[in-house]
Design a protein around this motif. Structure first.
Motif, short mmCIF file in Angstrom:
data_model
loop_
_atom_site.label_atom_id
_atom_site.label_comp_id
_atom_site.label_asym_id
_atom_site.label_seq_id
_atom_site.Cartn_x
_atom_site.Cartn_y
_atom_site.Cartn_z
N TYR A 80 62.25 -1.85 -46.75
CA TYR A 80 63.20 -1.44 -45.69
C TYR A 80 64.43 -2.76 -45.81
O TYR A 80 63.99 -3.60 -45.97
CB TYR A 80 62.12 -1.59 -44.01
CG TYR A 80 61.54 -2.82 -43.95
CD1 TYR A 80 60.50 -2.92 -44.35
CD2 TYR A 80 62.33 -3.98 -43.56
CE1 TYR A 80 59.44 -3.47 -44.00
CE2 TYR A 80 61.05 -5.24 -43.40
CZ TYR A 80 59.38 -5.20 -43.78
OH TYR A 80 58.89 -5.96 -42.95
N ASP A 83 65.23 -6.15 -40.65
CA ASP A 83 63.78 -6.85 -39.87
C ASP A 83 64.45 -7.75 -39.00
O ASP A 83 64.56 -8.72 -38.89
CB ASP A 83 62.28 -7.99 -40.94
CG ASP A 83 61.24 -7.44 -40.35
OD1 ASP A 83 60.55 -7.94 -39.45
OD2 ASP A 83 60.27 -7.87 -40.66
N VAL A 122 55.64 -2.64 -33.74
CA VAL A 122 56.46 -2.21 -34.50
C VAL A 122 57.79 -0.54 -34.36
O VAL A 122 56.87 -0.23 -34.49
CB VAL A 122 55.89 -1.88 -36.16
CG1 VAL A 122 56.99 -2.02 -36.81
CG2 VAL A 122 54.86 -3.84 -36.23
N TYR A 123 58.36 -0.22 -34.50
CA TYR A 123 59.41 0.14 -34.41
C TYR A 123 60.55 0.56 -35.86
O TYR A 123 61.09 -0.44 -36.15
CB TYR A 123 60.36 -0.12 -33.45
CG TYR A 123 59.97 -0.23 -31.94
CD1 TYR A 123 59.58 -1.33 -31.71
CD2 TYR A 123 59.86 0.76 -30.85
CE1 TYR A 123 59.72 -1.55 -29.67
CE2 TYR A 123 59.80 0.65 -29.84
CZ TYR A 123 58.80 -0.48 -29.37
OH TYR A 123 58.62 -0.37 -28.01
N ASP A 124 59.65 1.78 -36.47
CA ASP A 124 61.06 1.97 -37.46
C ASP A 124 61.72 3.06 -37.52
O ASP A 124 61.56 3.82 -36.59
CB ASP A 124 59.41 2.14 -38.77
CG ASP A 124 58.76 1.99 -38.94
OD1 ASP A 124 58.79 1.08 -39.93
OD2 ASP A 124 57.14 1.73 -38.46
N ARG A 133 67.03 1.59 -43.90
CA ARG A 133 65.55 1.94 -42.79
C ARG A 133 65.69 0.02 -42.14
O ARG A 133 66.25 -1.21 -42.65
CB ARG A 133 64.41 1.06 -44.02
CG ARG A 133 64.61 2.99 -44.34
CD ARG A 133 63.28 3.11 -43.22
NE ARG A 133 61.72 3.14 -43.78
CZ ARG A 133 60.68 2.24 -43.18
NH1 ARG A 133 61.46 2.38 -42.00
NH2 ARG A 133 59.47 1.71 -43.17
N VAL A 135 63.62 -2.32 -39.21
CA VAL A 135 62.27 -2.45 -38.75
C VAL A 135 62.62 -3.22 -37.17
O VAL A 135 63.25 -4.45 -37.33
CB VAL A 135 61.42 -3.10 -39.80
CG1 VAL A 135 60.05 -3.47 -38.44
CG2 VAL A 135 60.87 -2.15 -39.90
N ARG A 137 60.73 -5.45 -34.52
CA ARG A 137 59.53 -6.03 -34.27
C ARG A 137 59.28 -6.73 -33.32
O ARG A 137 59.60 -7.67 -32.60
CB ARG A 137 58.17 -5.77 -35.36
CG ARG A 137 58.78 -7.31 -35.83
CD ARG A 137 58.24 -7.82 -36.95
NE ARG A 137 58.77 -6.95 -38.27
CZ ARG A 137 57.32 -6.75 -39.49
NH1 ARG A 137 56.26 -6.80 -38.96
NH2 ARG A 137 58.01 -6.22 -40.24
N SER B 314 56.20 -0.98 -46.29
CA SER B 314 56.65 0.46 -46.31
C SER B 314 56.97 1.20 -47.20
O SER B 314 57.77 1.03 -48.03
CB SER B 314 56.84 0.53 -45.19
OG SER B 314 58.50 0.94 -45.31
N ARG B 327 52.85 2.20 -43.65
CA ARG B 327 53.05 1.24 -43.44
C ARG B 327 51.71 -0.04 -43.66
O ARG B 327 50.96 0.44 -42.86
CB ARG B 327 53.34 0.20 -41.78
CG ARG B 327 53.88 -0.83 -42.07
CD ARG B 327 54.58 -0.48 -40.46
NE ARG B 327 56.03 -0.34 -40.02
CZ ARG B 327 56.37 -1.15 -40.19
NH1 ARG B 327 55.95 -2.46 -41.41
NH2 ARG B 327 57.97 -1.79 -40.66
#
Lengths: 198, 380, 342
Positions: A80, A83, A122-124, A133, A135, A137, B314, B327
């Protein structure tokens, strides 16, 4: 609709607020900051997608200092690009921000940190028209794991949150239908909690 | 009970003039493709609300991941979506390789691409046959299985399995791709091209099929985004989102292929996307066959017991049904701390409730077929 | 041959004959269907029971007979049991007036066509009863579909038949056949000088026949991928078996009727060799060609949508059949008008 990484960093820096950065910086400088560069409140951001790849060799289980709340990571190393660590009450704002930025919900999940007495959610997110990407969290206390639901922003999170509730017992306030989903109707256990014994 | 004046007048009038009933579609229903249950609130044949009820073959793969070593969890990944096992093992293997910083030999990467694309074709063929079964056409599935059999034979020669392949290893492959496989694959590509044309003549251009899919089940890009629907569903909504392009992995950047995309947002668009994808997969396979180098098929010095550095990683791949992401969270021990499997069918089905509102039952089932659901993938 | 003129013996013979004909057809058409499906799908089809699978119908029948007929609780058990009987009886009755050969017809009624259609309509009621009595949601949806489908398709079918009646001037099927003697260009299908739309009429008739017998691509009543088994969901054993047989019996009746009305019945396509056993041969050749077409269609096309099925009937078939009706009337009466004027 196609934000750059720098724009996202700026927006998230604003969302998270300077206190969190200060708090992260306060408890001494960690010997080897995990994963990537910290993004300071000044907005002195690294080159997009950059960051220093240090992630690998870190033998300790991670009780050390909390990492900075916003890290630009290398996709090739982590999977990702950005973050963000936010407070539990900020997840909906984060979701709105990403919704406006054109992101799509990828997944919502939990991690049970038994040693720290915390639950991580955790939200992706992925971007449908851009190679980006994200993330998000957050951590809630393990004794009372509750945080607001983002299913009002991303209806796709509805099922993911139900699943997370199933597996971890995390309650999502404002979720329309938080009943057992993948587990049996009468399930009152949460199998992915680390202290769960069947 | 005989409807007398009394019983009729005693019927609850509070419900208003509309009479609805709940149709419990599944978990054993021919269109449910396994054990999907949909609670449908119907008004006649019109669907007011369709709520999928899932979990009938939930196996808790994520918990299994937490009590076995990284290598021992690998076979599990091929049993999540049994129709695209290669992609799923690829994602897990990729995540571990990313964490361990294992450099995979080029020959192995090309072999992965070839087998993945073969698997994609075989998966789409099952979808194609099953969709036509949903629409009441019985014959195409046997044509599709006829061709799919050849793929299964090829892959069986490589790894011994016909469905739940566990061919990839951390750092490479289980064994080398032999000349027989490469030759067989080349023959298969030559064989399938005219067959795809026949599929088009026989089925795709059929007027009944067109009528049943065109303008049925609109799912637009915005809905896909809000629900996280990926794969042919989002590409059928005019968004060229493909993990192979957006988050390039393996040797896909070296290969030339198109991402099929149709802006119509209906079931026919999703259908055509998959049909075009089969052709693109053939193109990818051909190029990979031309480019595959000689050399080792397994990275040297991959430890037998893996201890991943602490942290989370991931890895996403484009599986046959869309974006599959693994992940993993490691705390430095030899067993995973957490394995999260993000299944494409799960997100693709989650929009069903919104998308099927107000549809007539046969159309809703046609739309469900066009989503290409694999129930073990949803339930995990 | 005097004993054949004895009425009771004649009746008995035809009764047994028709029952045997329907039974054998139902049994072996299932086999033919499965073999045909196998052929279309590039697989052998049933080939285990007996030589090349020829005992398969027997095995199927025995299996169905050995099964208990479950009557689900809460159903209307009288109607539930009555429905299979009601669905089987009409095709048997319809066959009474079908002329299989020059002299092979159970009863040559002068209102034969009327009888066929009046009995043919009972089929709908039987399916509706079965669906209703099953007390099952799928079955009730199916029953509702059957009714609207059959109403929609009865109309164009009857309009087409009226067109034919205007041409033939009789309802006796034997007479209609007799009018088509003398080679295939005399068949109603090719009587283009009476009505140039005659082939269209035949296509309408055949489509309606498919829809009336609930065959693919119009098999809304069964629609196994939507309604499990539709009206037959709750039926098991021979209850289901009888529904299944009735479906094939209805196809046989429909194809026999199409043969008689459009393809010259037992008349030879070349104008000679129509008498006696030759007539039977021609009749069955034509009928089974139609039946195989029905099977072929089923295994080739997907199912239509329910509303496009109704649209097809109300928006295309009915206007078209009305047009042919008017055209036929005009073609028949215009010469009279011409003569009267000149």
């Amino acid at each position: 609709m196609n934000p750059t990484l720098d724009q996202l960093i700026a927006q998230f820096t604003e969302l998270i607020g300077p206190e969190a950065f200060a708090a992260a910086a306060a408890p001494a400088v960690p010997p080897s900051p995990p994963a990537a560069t910290a993004v300071g409140t000044t907005g002195a951001s690294p080159a997009a997608g950059g960051g220093v790849p240090v992630a690998a060799a870190k033998p300790a289980p991670a009780p050390a200092a909390p990492p900075p709340p916003l890290q630009a990571t290398q996709h090739a190393l982590k999977g990702y690009d950005l973050d963000a660590r936010v407070a539990p009450n900020q997840v909906v704002d984060a979701a709105r921000l990403l919704d406006r930025a054109g992101f799509a919900i990828d997944a919502v999940t939990g991690v049970d940190w038994l040693a720290q007495e915390e639950m991580e959610i955790v939200y992706d997110y992925f971007h449908p028209s851009q190679s980006l990407r994200m993330v998000v969290r957050t951590r809630v206390p393990r004794a009372a794991p509750e945080l607001p639901s983002i299913s009002g922003v991303f209806p796709g999170a509805n099922w993911h949150e139900r699943e997370t509730h199933d597996f971890f017992g995390i309650r999502f306030a404002g979720h329309p239908n938080l009943k057992p989903f993948l587990l049996p109707e009468d399930a009152n256990f949460h199998p992915l909690r680390k202290d769960y014994t069947p | 009970m005989i409807a007398t004046r009394e019983t009729v007048s005693a019927a609850p009038a509070a419900q208003g003039p509309q009479e609805t009933f709940v149709l419990n579609l599944g978990p054993q229903h021919p269109a449910a493709h396994g054990v999907l249950r949909v609670l449908m609130t119907m008004e006649g044949e019109w669907i007011q609300r369709a709520e999928p009820v899932i979990g009938y073959i939930h196996r808790m793969h994520e918990k299994m991941g937490e009590n076995r070593t990284w290598a021992k969890f690998l076979p599990n990944t091929s049993r999540i979506d049994y129709l695209s096992a290669m992609h799923y093992t690829h994602a897990f293997v990729g995540a571990v390789e990313r964490a361990m910083k294992i450099e995979v030999p080029l020959r192995a990467e090309y072999a992965r691409v070839i087998t993945s694309e073969l698997n994609r074709i075989s998966s789409h063929m099952v979808w194609w046959g099953a969709l036509l079964l949903d629409l009441g056409g019985f014959t195409p599935i046997l044509y599709a299985f006829d061709d799919r059999e050849k793929i299964l034979d090829l892959l069986e020669g490589l790894c011994g399995a016909r469905l739940t392949y566990c061919y990839y290893r951390f750092g490479g492959l289980y064994n080398d791709v032999d000349d027989e496989f490469l030759r067989g694959t080349r023959d298969f590509v030559q064989h399938l091209r005219p067959r795809l044309k026949m599929y088009r003549d026989l089925v795709t251009d059929n007027v009944i099929l067109r009528k049943r899919l065109t303008n049925i089940g609109p799912i637009d890009a915005e809905m896909c985004r809000r629900y996280g629907a990926t794969g042919p569903v989002i590409r059928g909504a005019g968004v060229p989102y493909d993990v192979r392009r957006m988050e390039p992995y393996s040797v896909y950047p070296r290969l030339d292929f198109k991402v099929p995309m149709y802006p119509e947002c209906d079931s026919m668009a999703r259908y055509l996307v998959r049909m075009d994808e089969m052709e693109q997969s053939l193109r990818i396979i051909e190029q990979a066959l031309d480019q595959i180098p000689t050399g080792p098929f397994l990275a040297p010095k991959v430890p037998r017991v893996l201890r991943l550095p602490a942290g989370d990683y991931s890895y996403a791949v484009e599986a046959a049904r869309g974006r599959f992401m693994v992940r993993i969270v490691s705390d430095g021990k030899e067993i995973p701390y957490r394995v999260r499997l993000r299944a494409p069918s799960f997100s693709n089905l989650s929009l069903y409730e919104e998308a099927s509102r107000g549809m007539i039952l046969p159309d809703a089932l046609a739309m469900m077929g066009s989503l290409d659901l694999v129930i073990p993938d949803i339930d995990r | 041959m005097t004993f054949l003129s004895l009425e009771p013996i004649r009746v008995l013979l035809y009764l047994v004959g028709i029952c045997a004909f329907v039974g054998a057809n139902a049994a072996y058409l299932v086999l033919a269907e499965r073999k045909g499906a196998g052929r279309i799908q590039r697989r052998p089809g049933p080939n285990e029971a007996g030589w090349a699978g020829w005992m398969q119908p027997l095995a199927d029948g025995l299996k169905l007979l050995a099964k208990q007929i479950m009557v689900p609780p809460g159903t209307d058990s009288l109607l539930f049991r009555l429905a299979p009987l009601l669905v089987m009886a009409p095709p048997l009755m319809c066959l009474v007036t079908i002329p299989f050969g020059e002299n092979v017809v159970a009863r040559d009624l002068n209102l034969g066509l009327l009888l066929v259609f009046s009995f043919g309509s009972i089929n709908v009621m039987a399916l509706m009863l079965g669906g209703w009595a099953s007390r099952n949601k799928y079955a009730i949806i199916s029953a509702a579909r059957v009714v609207s489908q059959n109403v929609a398709y009865e109309i164009p079918m009857l309009l087409v038949v009226i067109t034919l009646l205007m041409m033939t001037g009789t309802m006796s099927l034997q007479e209609i056949t007799a009018q088509q003697a003398g080679g295939f260009w005399h068949w109603n299908l090719f009587k283009l000088w009476v009505n140039p739309l005659m082939p269209v009429t035949f296509v309408i008739f055949f489509t309606c026949m498919l829809a009336e017998t609930n065959r693919a691509p119009f098999d809304m009543a069964e629609a196994e991928s939507e309604l499990v088994a539709g009206a037959f969901t709750e039926y098991g054993g021979m209850g289901f078996g009888v529904f299944f047989m009735a479906e094939y019996a209805n196809i046989v009746v429909g194809c026999c009727l199409a043969t008689v009305l459009f393809l010259g019945g037992w008349q030879s396509p070349i104008g000679i060799l129509s008498s006696g056993a030759w007539g039977l041969l021609w009749f069955f050749l034509k009928t089974y060609a139609l039946i195989l077409t029905v099977i072929w269609i089923r295994w080739t096309f997907p199912r239509t949508q329910f509303y496009s099925l109704l649209n097809l009937s109300w928006k295309i078939l009915i206007p078209l059949s009305l047009a042919t009706l008017l055209l036929t009337g005009a073609m028949m009466k215009l010469p009279l008008l011409w003569r009267a004027l000149s």
